[in-house]
Every structure is written in C-alpha cells, then in structure tokens.
Design a protein around this motif. Structure first.
Motif, mmCIF file in Angstrom:
data_model
loop_
_atom_site.group_PDB
_atom_site.id
_atom_site.type_symbol
_atom_site.label_atom_id
_atom_site.label_comp_id
_atom_site.label_asym_id
_atom_site.label_seq_id
_atom_site.Cartn_x
_atom_site.Cartn_y
_atom_site.Cartn_z
ATOM 1 N N ASP A 37 1.623 7.502 2.069
ATOM 2 C CA ASP A 37 1.802 6.934 0.511
ATOM 3 C C ASP A 37 1.102 5.973 1.009
ATOM 4 O OD1 ASP A 37 4.042 8.137 0.667
ATOM 5 O OD2 ASP A 37 5.492 6.288 1.826
ATOM 6 N N SER A 38 0.125 5.329 2.237
ATOM 7 C CA SER A 38 -0.632 4.159 2.014
ATOM 8 C C SER A 38 -1.701 5.122 0.995
ATOM 9 C CB SER A 38 -1.206 2.984 2.871
ATOM 10 O OG SER A 38 -2.047 2.143 2.898
ATOM 11 N N ALA A 39 -2.019 6.123 1.487
ATOM 12 C CA ALA A 39 -3.886 6.863 0.878
ATOM 13 C C ALA A 39 -3.898 6.901 -0.180
ATOM 14 C CB ALA A 39 -3.757 7.574 2.252
ATOM 15 N N LEU A 80 -5.556 5.530 -3.752
ATOM 16 C CA LEU A 80 -6.163 6.420 -4.760
ATOM 17 C C LEU A 80 -5.777 6.328 -6.612
ATOM 18 C CD1 LEU A 80 -6.722 8.815 -3.070
ATOM 19 C CD2 LEU A 80 -8.588 7.564 -2.871
ATOM 20 N N HIS A 81 -4.076 6.082 -6.101
ATOM 21 C CA HIS A 81 -3.862 5.466 -7.654
ATOM 22 C C HIS A 81 -4.536 4.158 -8.396
ATOM 23 C CE1 HIS A 81 -1.430 8.508 -9.199
ATOM 24 N NE2 HIS A 81 -0.930 8.481 -8.158
ATOM 25 N N ILE A 129 -12.068 0.171 -15.720
ATOM 26 C CA ILE A 129 -11.833 1.058 -15.363
ATOM 27 C C ILE A 129 -12.169 0.939 -13.656
ATOM 28 C CG2 ILE A 129 -11.923 3.760 -14.675
ATOM 29 C CD1 ILE A 129 -12.155 4.580 -17.326
ATOM 30 N N PRO A 130 -11.210 0.616 -12.998
ATOM 31 C CA PRO A 130 -11.076 0.122 -11.437
ATOM 32 C C PRO A 130 -12.561 1.592 -10.813
ATOM 33 C CG PRO A 130 -8.803 -0.054 -11.658
ATOM 34 C CD PRO A 130 -9.797 0.841 -12.944
ATOM 35 N N THR A 131 -13.450 1.047 -9.843
ATOM 36 C CA THR A 131 -13.787 1.978 -8.873
ATOM 37 C C THR A 131 -13.179 2.711 -8.090
ATOM 38 O OG1 THR A 131 -15.890 0.368 -8.832
ATOM 39 C CG2 THR A 131 -16.044 2.272 -7.132
ATOM 40 N N PHE A 132 -13.440 4.802 -8.650
ATOM 41 C CA PHE A 132 -12.738 5.204 -7.863
ATOM 42 C C PHE A 132 -12.999 5.263 -6.402
ATOM 43 C CE2 PHE A 132 -11.307 9.798 -5.955
ATOM 44 C CZ PHE A 132 -10.160 9.475 -6.140
ATOM 45 N N ASN A 133 -12.693 5.236 -4.960
ATOM 46 C CA ASN A 133 -12.901 4.819 -3.804
ATOM 47 C C ASN A 133 -12.648 6.530 -3.150
ATOM 48 O OD1 ASN A 133 -12.755 4.305 -0.716
ATOM 49 N ND2 ASN A 133 -11.213 2.533 -0.965
ATOM 50 N N THR A 134 -14.152 7.046 -3.309
ATOM 51 C CA THR A 134 -14.232 8.327 -2.986
ATOM 52 C C THR A 134 -14.424 8.468 -1.277
ATOM 53 O OG1 THR A 134 -16.595 7.585 -3.182
ATOM 54 C CG2 THR A 134 -16.418 8.485 -4.855
ATOM 55 N N ALA A 185 -10.828 9.203 -0.678
ATOM 56 C CA ALA A 185 -10.590 10.253 -1.333
ATOM 57 C C ALA A 185 -10.898 11.346 0.359
ATOM 58 C CB ALA A 185 -11.618 10.461 -2.449
ATOM 59 N N PHE A 186 -11.879 10.864 0.728
ATOM 60 C CA PHE A 186 -12.859 12.570 1.328
ATOM 61 C C PHE A 186 -12.259 11.989 2.582
ATOM 62 C CE2 PHE A 186 -15.837 12.219 5.228
ATOM 63 C CZ PHE A 186 -15.650 13.753 5.499
ATOM 64 N N LYS A 187 -11.410 10.922 3.187
ATOM 65 C CA LYS A 187 -10.944 10.705 4.401
ATOM 66 C C LYS A 187 -9.072 11.411 4.652
ATOM 67 C CE LYS A 187 -8.945 7.262 7.412
ATOM 68 N NZ LYS A 187 -8.336 6.089 7.734
ATOM 69 N N LEU A 188 -9.187 11.230 3.223
ATOM 70 C CA LEU A 188 -7.569 11.650 2.673
ATOM 71 C C LEU A 188 -7.706 13.102 2.884
ATOM 72 C CD1 LEU A 188 -4.754 11.452 2.635
ATOM 73 C CD2 LEU A 188 -5.559 11.663 -0.043
ATOM 74 N N TYR A 189 -8.750 13.617 2.464
ATOM 75 C CA TYR A 189 -9.051 15.612 2.208
ATOM 76 C C TYR A 189 -9.383 15.613 3.613
ATOM 77 C CZ TYR A 189 -12.735 19.347 2.814
ATOM 78 O OH TYR A 189 -13.124 20.566 3.315
ATOM 79 N N GLN A 190 -9.819 14.908 4.554
ATOM 80 C CA GLN A 190 -9.789 14.915 5.909
ATOM 81 C C GLN A 190 -8.485 15.443 7.107
ATOM 82 O OE1 GLN A 190 -13.019 12.536 6.953
ATOM 83 N NE2 GLN A 190 -14.401 14.142 8.003
ATOM 84 N N GLN A 191 -8.025 14.726 6.415
ATOM 85 C CA GLN A 191 -7.060 14.795 6.744
ATOM 86 C C GLN A 191 -5.292 15.731 6.624
ATOM 87 O OE1 GLN A 191 -6.581 10.353 5.829
ATOM 88 N NE2 GLN A 191 -5.429 9.571 7.753
ATOM 89 N N ILE A 192 -5.502 16.273 5.108
ATOM 90 C CA ILE A 192 -4.632 16.817 5.118
ATOM 91 C C ILE A 192 -4.935 18.174 4.527
ATOM 92 C CG2 ILE A 192 -3.061 14.908 3.837
ATOM 93 C CD1 ILE A 192 -3.650 15.851 1.091
#
Length: 550
Positions: A191-193, A197-198, A212-217, A220-227
């Motif tokens: 939920d936090s991750a 990103l949202h 537009i806020p900076t997107f936290n790439t 996004a990479f960490k979540l890719y690794q996790q899921i």
C-alpha cells in the motif's frame, strides 16, 4: 450475490490455505506441482469480485448460441439486478424512524419484489429447460490451472497476485508451464509503495507541465523487484501479459514499473523517455478475475454488430476552461436523486477537442459522422434511443465523475449535455446504474475520461466496480479505462493512435496497440513532457486484449 458476499467474508481462510500449502511445498518438493494447481484455484476464491460475475454473465448471454435465448438470459439477469436494487430500497424504507417511515412505500416495494420473484422463477425455469449450461456459464467459478493454460497462446502469460498481511503470492501461467512465487512484501508495504508512486501520477492540481511532481523511478524499480522480477525467467518469448491484480496493485498500471536501477536524477520531463519502463517490454491486459479469461475467450472473435463505430462527446458545458476530464460529484445531486443540471453545466469546462477525437476515431474505423453524437445530440436521451448494440466500437469522450460522499445518490458517471430541466430520465449524468441497463454488443468501449476505472464508491467495493463493471454487464467485451485524471490533449493522441494500430490488422491486439500508442506518446517531439507517466500511463485495457488471430 449472497455467495459472493460470503466468499469475501472468509477471504482470510483462503489466504491461510495458500500459506499452509507453500510451507508443505517447501518441505515436500515432490508435491510442488499439485500444490501450485491447488493454490491457483484457492487464490481465486480469495479474490472473488462482482466484476468477474458481470463478465461471466455477459459471456453466458453471448455464448448462448441463440438471439432469442440471449434475450431470455438478459431478462433473467436484469430481473435479478432489479430485485437486488429494490431489496436495498425496502431495507432503507423499513429502517426509517417511525415518524418518517412510509407504509405505502414499504407495501409498494414488497409487492414489486413479489412480482420480481415470480419473473425470476419463471425465467429461471425456462433457462433450465432451454439452456441447461446457463448456470455453469454464468457462474464465475475458479478456473483450473490446466484449463487456464489451454486458453493462452504461446506468447501469452497470465499473472495473478494475492496479497496477504506479511507476503504476497504470485502465479505465472503459460500455455506449457506454471509457477507459484512467494514474494517478500505484505499488504502495508505494498500500500505504501503504490501510494508513493501515485503522488506523481494523480497530483492534486496541474496547471502546467512544471507542476507535475517527479516520478520516483527508484521506488518503481524497487517495486518491480518485489512483485514482478521473480517471474521474469518464465517470460522468455512473451509479449502479452494478462494481469489479475489484488490489493493496492489494482490501482496501478503495471507498465509504470521500472526494470533496471535508475542512473542519476531526471532533470527535465523529456528525460523520462530513457527510463526502462516495463511497458516497453510487454503489452498488458487487465482481467477482473481469472475466470474472466474463459468467459471472454469463449465468445466469437468479433462482434456481429452492423456498424463499426459510434461516439458521444463534446457536451455543451460552460465552466471555466481546464485541461483534465473529471470532477468530484458529491455536491451535484439534489435531494430527489437527480443531478442539478445547472450546476453540472456551470461546474465543468467544455471539451471541444473531444469532437475531433471522435471524428478521428470514426475515420480510422470507417464509421459515419451520423453515428457521432456531439454537442446538443450528446444527451442521455440519445444514448437510450441510439440502439447501441449496433456498434462494434463505442466511445465516450467527456468528463468522468468519481463517486462522491452522498450515500444512495452519487455513483460514477459520464457527463453528457445537460437538459434545460433535469428529470430522472435525463439529468446530464449517465451513471453506472444507467449504463447497466443499456444493451451493447461491442468489441471495445473507450471511456476517454477521468477515473473511469474507479470503484462504485461503496465501502469495500471491488476495483473496476463502477463504470467498468456496468459496461461489461451491458455487453462490452473489452474497455479502455483510466486510473487518474487524464490530460485531454494526451488522451486524444493515445486513443486515436491505439485504434490506428489495430485498424485493418488481425495480428495486432488491442493491448499491443495501446502499448505502441504509449511509446509513441513518450516520443512526441512537440510535447516532450508527454514522456512523464502521468500523460502516457493512465489508461488500461480491461477484458480481451489479444489479437483476433489468437
């Protein structure tokens, strides 16, 4: 409905079953394949959704093999739907304080329920006699792993997640193999991750690209690794992924994940072009449930509707000019349950570019301008009179409203041209419940508006349970819907380019066409800020996203 509610109430037992099975599989590897198959079905029970039931019902209608039988099925489903709505009204009426309770209303509702009971019984008996497989087809039961594999092409994979308190489970299923993964991320961390990103995907106020806020790439990479990364070795040769998400993942287009460790900070919006987005590798289709795949792939490859395209848009509105297509709708309703038409007209800005968007779609698909309902013709009345089941592709390019706080009245809606005087039949807002009463036979419905993937606003509602569920129930095979307020100029480019990619080709599926449209938007030379995922990533394809040759 009762079964679905009961299934949801015992989700914890199904999750625990999966957890115990993984422990057994670790201790006894020889049982791994059998337990993967078993937990694949149990995991589906833990994610039972009303949207999956709507897809199953639609599939049963069009899979009946007879127009007359399909009409009977729809009458039966509509009667059940009406019974459920009326039952809620009766409960509300009975629950009023004695001094406000209307005995006449209670008696009226009870009498109507008796009539509906009789209709449902008679139609049900007719279906048992004429369509003995109806109950099996209309019920979204868990799909066996072996049967799921048979539904997938050699370049497709189905990935489905189940989120638990301390871990998440992932099943990746191909036509020739399947594997289950236990991922080290629980509900709170997920939920936090996703919420993090949202921040850049659904910001509060945007008046220019610089806002537009900076997107936290990195996140996004960490979540890719996790899921996701654990399944990558299974994806060689894959280009199309069916996604059945769970928990917070239901609100995140998975293509915004990043596949490699970011190098340095992005100093301008065009720099997002170089980010290794997951969308650059795969085309994604969202499914509300695993069983939806069976319901959708049982249908004919294309709709038999006679007209290629119909569109509604450019409603007559007079609010201040804006760049997005949405608004909270909590204050738009009167006590009678109809929208305040003057407030609708004055609160929302006009969207003249939607007329060109729909004309371009019509030209791409070989449609006729007579099938475009623009301006003063973009009304609820015309929606009801237009025989929408004759269109293979149907589009609404307008404002999308998310459910507000006014219980019993506010629900997701699409904005059409408000009448001079509002009524129950026409108040300028085509709500989800009104959509469900439409009769469609569409390969694709495009909702080019804000937040059209949102839930219906009730506590604990399923993802996609608002407009998406309603259009499936009405007869759509697939939908293009959005997860956040869309920038109008970017939406025009995304939707029209997607249709261009599929026009005249049986080999390019809608999911791949959407992916190509996203990549083209990232590279837009005149609008370098379109490389930010706020612009290219809001839309997801829900339903059947494969090619017609699949």
């Amino acid at each position: 409905g009762g079964r679905l509610s009961e299934t949801k109430s015992v989700r914890g037992y199904f999750v625990a079953h999966v957890d115990y099975a993984t422990v057994v599989a670790e201790k006894e590897p020889s049982k791994g394949a059998a337990l993967t198959s078993e937990t694949f079905e149990v995991g589906q029970l833990a994610r039972a959704t009303s949207v999956g039931a709507a897809v199953a019902g639609m599939g049963a209608r069009f899979g009946s093999g007879s127009d007359a039988l399909a009409i009977t099925v729809r009458r039966h489903q509509d009667a059940i739907n009406s019974w459920q709505r009326l039952d809620k009204k009766l409960i509300d009426a009975v629950g009023q304080p004695p001094d406000k309770r209307s005995s006449a209303a209670v008696q009226k509702f009870r009498a109507q329920l008796v009539n509906l009971d009789s209709q449902i019984k008679n139609l049900g008996n007719q279906l048992i006699r004429d369509f003995p497989k109806y109950a099996e087809l209309a019920s979204p039961k868990p799909l066996r792993l072996a049967d799921t594999r048979k539904l997938l092409g050699p370049e497709e994979v189905l990935m489905t997640w189940l989120v638990a308190d301390k871990e998440t489970y992932l099943w990746a299923v191909r036509s020739n193999k399947a594997q289950m993964f236990q991922l080290d991320i629980g509900r709170a961390a997920l939920d936090s991750a996703v919420k993090g990103l949202h921040i850049a995907l659904d910001p509060d106020r945007i008046s220019s690209p610089s806002d537009i806020p900076t997107f936290n790439t990195a996140r996004a990479f960490k979540l890719y690794q996790q899921i996701f990364a654990a399944a990558e070795p299974m994806l060689e040769g894959i280009n199309h992924i069916f996604v059945v998400a769970d928990g917070a993942l239901q609100s995140l287009p998975i293509g915004v994940l990043v596949t490699k460790q970011p190098k340095g900070n992005i100093t301008n919006l065009s720099g997002y072009r170089q980010v290794p987005w997951l969308a650059k590798k795969y085309a994604f289709t969202t499914l509300p449930s695993v069983s939806s795949l069976k319901a959708l792939r049982r249908l004919p490859k294309t709709s038999q509707a006679s007209r290629p395209f119909g569109g509604f848009g450019d409603p007559l509105l007079s609010g201040n000019a804006g760049s997005t297509r949405g608004l909270q709708m909590a204050n738009l309703f009167s006590s009678s349950g109809t929208a305040k038409v003057d407030l609708v007209r004055l609160s929302l800005p006009p969207l003249p570019e939607t007329a060109d968007e729909l004309r371009t779609m019509a030209r791409i698909l070989g449609g006729d301008n007579s099938d475009l309902f623009l301006g003063e013709r973009a009304t609820e009345r015309h929606v009801r009179l237009a025989a929408l089941d004759k269109y293979r592709v149907l589009a609404f390019a307008t404002h999308g409203l998310v459910a507000g706080e006014l219980k019993g009245l506010a629900e997701p809606a699409l904005v059409l041209t408000p009448p001079r005087v509002g009524s129950v039949e026409d108040d300028g807002l085509l709500t989800a419940s009104e959509v469900a009463m439409l009769k469609l036979n569409a390969d694709l419905v495009i909702l080019s508006a804000c937040n059209t993937a949102a839930a219906d606003g009730t506590p604990g509602a399923d993802a996609l349970s608002g407009l998406t569920k309603a259009f499936f129930y009405a007869g759509a095979r697939s939908l293009l819907v959005s997860h956040w307020p869309v920038a109008s100029d970017a939406a025009v480019k995304l939707t029209t380019r997607m249709l261009s990619e599929t026009s005249g080709s049986n080999t390019v599926g809608r999911a791949e066409a959407l992916r190509r449209s996203m990549l083209a938007l990232m590279q837009d030379a005149k609008n370098p800020h379109f490389a930010h995922p706020y612009f290219w990533a809001p839309f997801v394809l829900v339903g059947e996203g494969g090619s017609r040759s699949q």
